[in-house]
Scaffold this active site. Structure first.
Site, PDB file in Angstrom:
ATOM      1  N   ILE A 154       0.832  -1.193   0.000  1.00  0.00           N
ATOM      2  CA  ILE A 154       0.000   0.000   0.000  1.00  0.00           C
ATOM      3  C   ILE A 154       0.871   1.249   0.000  1.00  0.00           C
ATOM      4  CG2 ILE A 154      -1.914   1.161   1.173  1.00  0.00           C
ATOM      5  CD1 ILE A 154      -2.417  -1.782   0.209  1.00  0.00           C
ATOM      6  N   GLU A 155       1.961   1.220   0.741  1.00  0.00           N
ATOM      7  CA  GLU A 155       2.816   2.391   0.881  1.00  0.00           C
ATOM      8  C   GLU A 155       3.620   2.693  -0.378  1.00  0.00           C
ATOM      9  OE1 GLU A 155       3.369   4.709   3.034  1.00  0.00           O
ATOM     10  OE2 GLU A 155       2.099   4.062   4.682  1.00  0.00           O
TER      11      GLU A 155
END
Length: 514
Positions: free
Chosen positions: A160-161
């Protein structure tokens, strides 16, 4: 009749008791034969079925994934030992299976999750590319998460990051797979200097990210709030909770008023968790990643060129850089980077080739500290190298000036045997400024000086001269009056003082502000 001594009577009694214990079957074993693949554990009593994972996990409370055996207290003198059958200790089929077994966060019941699932599932190639990138780092991250007793969902957070790209860099200057901004990186001891950026180092940044996440979970006691804080900042989440308390509203993740990015942040993680849990349901194929370490660490005792290290390890330069992404110069300084990462099977090859290396030296670079502020061309002349080589080695853009005290990488003289010291390797900084900067200059007004005459004399807009002096556009100045103007001058000029922008409010400490 001869009497039996007391000690002999006691021995006979013990023998009879032992014989009885050996011949009589235990009540727990009567009529039961363990299956050949079952593990038999001796416990005081029949163990209850394992409970479902709790909503939160403390680093002091061990986590036992599916298939593991929970701790059993030592038997007491007043309890009989009875065997019980437990789940077979089958090893994970692959790393994805291992991650699934450690899922322990509560699922997020949000309407935003299905949309994120569809978005990821509609891009199978992007998912596969991310998973392939994670192959180099995922085993180490899962190992560290399990060592701390944390939920393995955290291993999916870099998807996600940063899409598991260690070179990822955001507009908020967040870097690495865990997306640390510079200030938070410094808080968690991630070095950022002229030679390396530990925010991109897989081992260092993973340690820092898990330290931070543990701290956040300790603050809020809830993984969803901890993750929201990782994205938005613990101060922002704390203020949102306090506000809801004042309004007699709920204080859970779904109750808080958050920026759109943070509101979608955990639904993205939940969607990724669901896809990893059941890839077939979403038509997704996860590439096989063996449950085996991808890399091994190798000690570095002397400065060595990056290209030479890759050659001695017999790996491609791009693969070497992918495992050591924190290095952003063509040399590894042993005093600051005492180990490198290599593919598991290449670590031994590197050591063998290093021991047999017959070259004159391992490093062709050393460090030079600029004694004064100077242009790049002037520094190159002093060092007797080309300006282009100096710019390339230190990643210096054009039209920039090197500030005094800056640490630059320069060719190492053949006669120099000494490596770069730890103080320089750990703390060296390269500070650059534009060749010109806006300066504030104070003039003395002469006879008949006006806003317009000053503007024409110095080639400035009359409106700006009036603004800088808080007068009207048609104003006149008294002889000897101070007049303020601003001009772009060479950074080495002694005239005037730099014009600094107004200080902005510092953001809350956080990892990612994308």
């Amino acid at each position: 009749m001869t009497s039996i001594p007391v000690i002999s009577r006691a021995a006979i009694l013990v023998a009879l008791l032992l014989a009885g214990c050996a011949s009589a079957p235990s009540s727990g074993m009567q009529g039961a034969t363990p299956s050949p693949d079952a593990v038999v554990v001796i416990s005081r009593e029949a163990a209850p079925a394992p409970s479902a994972p709790s909503s939160g996990l403390s680093r002091h409370e061990p986590v036992y994934p599916a298939g593991a055996i929970s701790p059993i207290a030592a038997p007491g003198p007043d309890n009989l030992l009875t065997p019980r059958n437990v789940t077979p200790l089958t090893p994970p089929a692959d790393l994805w299976d291992r991650i699934r077994r450690g899922f322990a966060m509560p699922d997020l019941a949000s309407d935003l999750v299905p949309g994120r699932e569809k978005w990821y599932a509609a891009r199978p190639q992007d998912l596969e590319n991310m998973a392939e990138r994670s192959r180099k780092y995922l085993f180490h991250i899962v190992e560290e998460i399990e060592r701390r007793g944390l939920p393995t969902e955290l291993a999916l957070l870099p998807f996600i990051e940063s899409a598991y790209n260690p070179q990822a860099y955001s507009h908020a200057r967040a870097a690495g797979i865990w997306q640390f901004i510079p200030s938070t990186g410094k808080v968690y001891q991630l070095k950022q200097n002229a030679f390396r950026d530990d925010r991109r180092d897989v081992m260092a940044s993973t340690r820092a990210a898990l330290d931070y996440l543990e701290k956040l979970y300790g603050m809020f006691g809830d993984w969803h709030l901890a993750l929201a804080s990782y994205n938005w900042g613990e101060g922002s989440v704390g203020r949102a909770i306090a506000k809801n308390k004042r309004l007699n509203k709920g204080t859970g993740y779904l109750d808080l008023n958050m920026p759109m990015e943070t509101r979608y942040y955990i639904p993205k993680l939940q969607a990724m968790k669901n896809i990893v849990a059941e890839p077939g349901r979403f038509g997704v194929r996860l590439p096989l990643i063996d449950n085996h370490p991808f890399f091994d660490s190798v000690a570095i005792t002397r400065d060595i060129d990056v290209a030479l290290a890759a050659r001695l390890a017999e790996v491609r330069l791009e693969d070497f850089k992918a495992l050591n992404p924190s290095l952003h110069r063509p040399v590894i300084l042993a005093a600051g980077t005492p180990q490198i990462l290599l593919p598991w099977d290449n670590a031994e090859i590197f050591q063998r080739n290093l021991d047999a290396y017959a070259g004159d030296r391992l490093s062709s670079w050393t460090v030079w500290i600029a004694p004064s502020t100077m242009k790049t061309g002037d520094a190159a002349k002093r060092l007797k190298i080309s300006e282009s080589d100096l710019r390339l080695a230190n990643n210096i853009p054009s039209h920039m000036v090197i500030r005094a005290g800056s640490t630059l990488l320069v060719p190492r003289p053949a006669s120099q045997e000494r490596d770069v010291t730890e103080r320089v390797a750990d703390n060296g900084q390269l500070s650059l400024v534009p060749e010109t900067e806006l300066r504030r200059i104070v003039l003395k007004a002469g006879k008949k000086d006006t806003v317009n005459t000053i503007a024409r004399r110095y080639g400035l807009p009359a409106a700006k001269v009036a603004e800088w002096n808080s007068v009207g556009a048609g104003a006149s100045f008294k002889p000897g009056q101070n007049i303020v103007i601003q001009r772009w001058l060479p950074v080495t000029s002694k005239l005037g003082t730099p014009v600094r922008p107004k200080a902005e409010a510092a953001p809350a400490a956080r990892v990612s502000q994308r």
